[in-house]
Design an enzyme around this catalytic site. Structure first.
Site, mmCIF file in Angstrom:
data_model
loop_
_atom_site.group_PDB
_atom_site.id
_atom_site.type_symbol
_atom_site.label_atom_id
_atom_site.label_comp_id
_atom_site.label_asym_id
_atom_site.label_seq_id
_atom_site.Cartn_x
_atom_site.Cartn_y
_atom_site.Cartn_z
ATOM 1 N N GLU A 68 9.894 -4.016 -9.675
ATOM 2 C CA GLU A 68 8.629 -4.201 -10.335
ATOM 3 C C GLU A 68 8.806 -3.767 -11.417
ATOM 4 O OE1 GLU A 68 5.313 -1.331 -8.533
ATOM 5 O OE2 GLU A 68 6.739 -1.517 -8.107
ATOM 6 N N ARG A 115 -10.939 -14.874 -41.432
ATOM 7 C CA ARG A 115 -11.841 -13.704 -41.323
ATOM 8 C C ARG A 115 -11.754 -13.685 -42.608
ATOM 9 N NH1 ARG A 115 -16.267 -10.617 -40.947
ATOM 10 N NH2 ARG A 115 -15.907 -8.843 -40.813
ATOM 11 N N ALA A 119 0.596 -1.234 -0.454
ATOM 12 C CA ALA A 119 0.028 -0.214 0.015
ATOM 13 C C ALA A 119 0.923 1.352 -0.358
ATOM 14 C CB ALA A 119 -0.423 0.056 1.520
ATOM 15 N N GLY A 133 -12.461 -5.861 -35.733
ATOM 16 C CA GLY A 133 -13.034 -5.264 -36.304
ATOM 17 C C GLY A 133 -14.227 -5.141 -35.397
ATOM 18 N N GLY A 134 -15.767 -5.467 -35.509
ATOM 19 C CA GLY A 134 -16.810 -5.115 -34.735
ATOM 20 C C GLY A 134 -16.408 -6.187 -33.577
#
Length: 388
Positions: free
Chosen positions: A243, A269, A125, A340-341
């Protein structure tokens, strides 16, 4: 691409870890994304197989494998399986080494065995609402009360925030002069006054639990202090190069994953009566990214070798993070465009890669901070061109 320099033992570890992911993690990621968290028992399952925190010595339950390439294997395979939202490396290699590098023997004996088995989950944290890359701007304070520190303040955007049992927490040392006078405290789940907020909603990384922490007069005993009080900022800086190397290994692996699934998609495709992969634009764009990924792989492997040799510098790591986070983002963006979509639909993996990769240029030091670190070195008195 040229054969990479992994040992036979590391190759066998890769095969075993890949089987574990395929059986125990990958099939359940869609549900965990809906749940907003990876179940705690996955840490336990990995720990039981010796695949969670492997660097601790055998006396703490680990395998004693300090070679960073083992963690590199874990990062690469986790990304390959589409499971990067399981922040096992945050637990094992980013937070865990604080005990190795700064902890006392009593602290290592108390915490590491259960970290190795996955019974105890770790988080760190540092970030606050007004202090992200500029840690010196944090407002949380720790007041020395003699036999304990009194911790007050809050943290936000904490990864593993809901699951975490032990949190390495940075706070300003109350009453000390200087913006960098901090202390690192080991805060445990059941400490009075330590509470956490809700699991935060994010645009990506949905299975990764991210929370706010609140500290209201939390009494942290002196035996839970890591390192030297007042030197906490510098302790944090010591771990930043690793890190950023961890992050860079992840960027590369995710970028390659985006490339691979996009390659598979464009070969299936059809556009204008033939596979998209036969269109010159597709071939040119994919060729460029394949070359960039291979070149970046060489640099990351070089950084891993330098880290193993104790020579990884802040500048080397900043370059890896800056270039890698940009490359991952471009690969995710290109992959979605090539879909694409369909790429905008959550059922396709490229959509989750796209949203998750946007975070990469922010955490562990933003892209702008990386440029600042590199630029500062460029104009330093000690700068030398590699051609000199």
């Amino acid at each position: 691409m040229q054969q990479r320099n992994f040992t036979e033992e590391q190759d066998l570890f890769r095969q075993s870890y890949r089987k574990f992911l395929d059986a125990e993690v990958k099939p359940y990621m869609p549900q965990w994304r809906k749940d907003g968290i990876v179940p705690r028992e996955i840490f336990r399952k990995a720990g039981d197989l010796g695949m969670l925190m492997i660097w601790p010595e055998e006396k703490y339950g680990g395998l004693g494998e300090s070679d960073f390439r083992f963690e590199q294997v874990i990062i690469e395979e986790t990304a390959r399986a589409g499971c990067s939202e399981w922040y096992n490396t945050l637990h094992s290699r980013l937070v865990g080494p604080y005990f190795k590098n700064l902890g006392t023997e009593e602290q290592r004996e108390r915490f590491l065995p259960k970290c190795v088995t996955g019974e105890t989950i770790l988080a760190v944290a540092m970030t606050e609402a007004g202090a992200g890359s500029d840690l010196a701007g944090m407002k949380s304070t720790a007041k020395d009360m003699g036999d304990h520190f009194l911790l007050n303040g809050s943290k936000t955007y904490i990864s593993n925030g809901i699951n975490a049992d032990v949190v390495i927490t940075a706070a300003k040392l109350h009453g000390a002069e200087g913006r960098h006078a901090m202390v690192l405290l080991i805060v445990e789940r059941d400490m009075e006054g330590f509470t956490r907020g809700r699991n935060l909603d994010k645009i990506g990384l949905h299975a990764q639990d991210t929370a706010e922490f609140f500290f209201d007069n939390v009494k942290v005993p002196k035996e839970n202090v890591l390192g030297t009080p007042g030197k906490g900022f510098y302790h944090l800086m010591e771990g930043l190069a690793e890190e950023r190397l961890i992050a860079s290994c992840g960027y590369l692996a995710v970028g390659r994953r985006a490339f691979d699934i996009t390659r598979d998609y464009v070969m299936q495709r059809e556009v204008f009566g033939k596979p998209l992969s036969q269109q010159q634009n597709t071939q040119f764009r994919m060729a460029e990214m394949d070359a960039e990924l291979d070149i970046y792989q060489v640099y990351v492997d070089h950084c891993v070798a330098e880290h193993n040799a104790g020579r990884l510098t802040a500048n080397l790591a900043a370059k890896a993070k800056m270039v890698g986070s940009e490359l991952e983002w471009r690969m995710a963006d290109l992959g979605l465009q090539m879909h694409g979509g369909a790429g905008y639909m959550e059922e396709y993996e490229i959509s989750s890669i796209f949203t998750a990769s946007r975070m990469s240029r922010i955490y562990a030091g933003s892209a702008e901070v990386m440029r600042y670190i590199i630029g500062r070195d460029v104009f330093s008195q000690n700068y030398q061109s590699i051609l000199n």
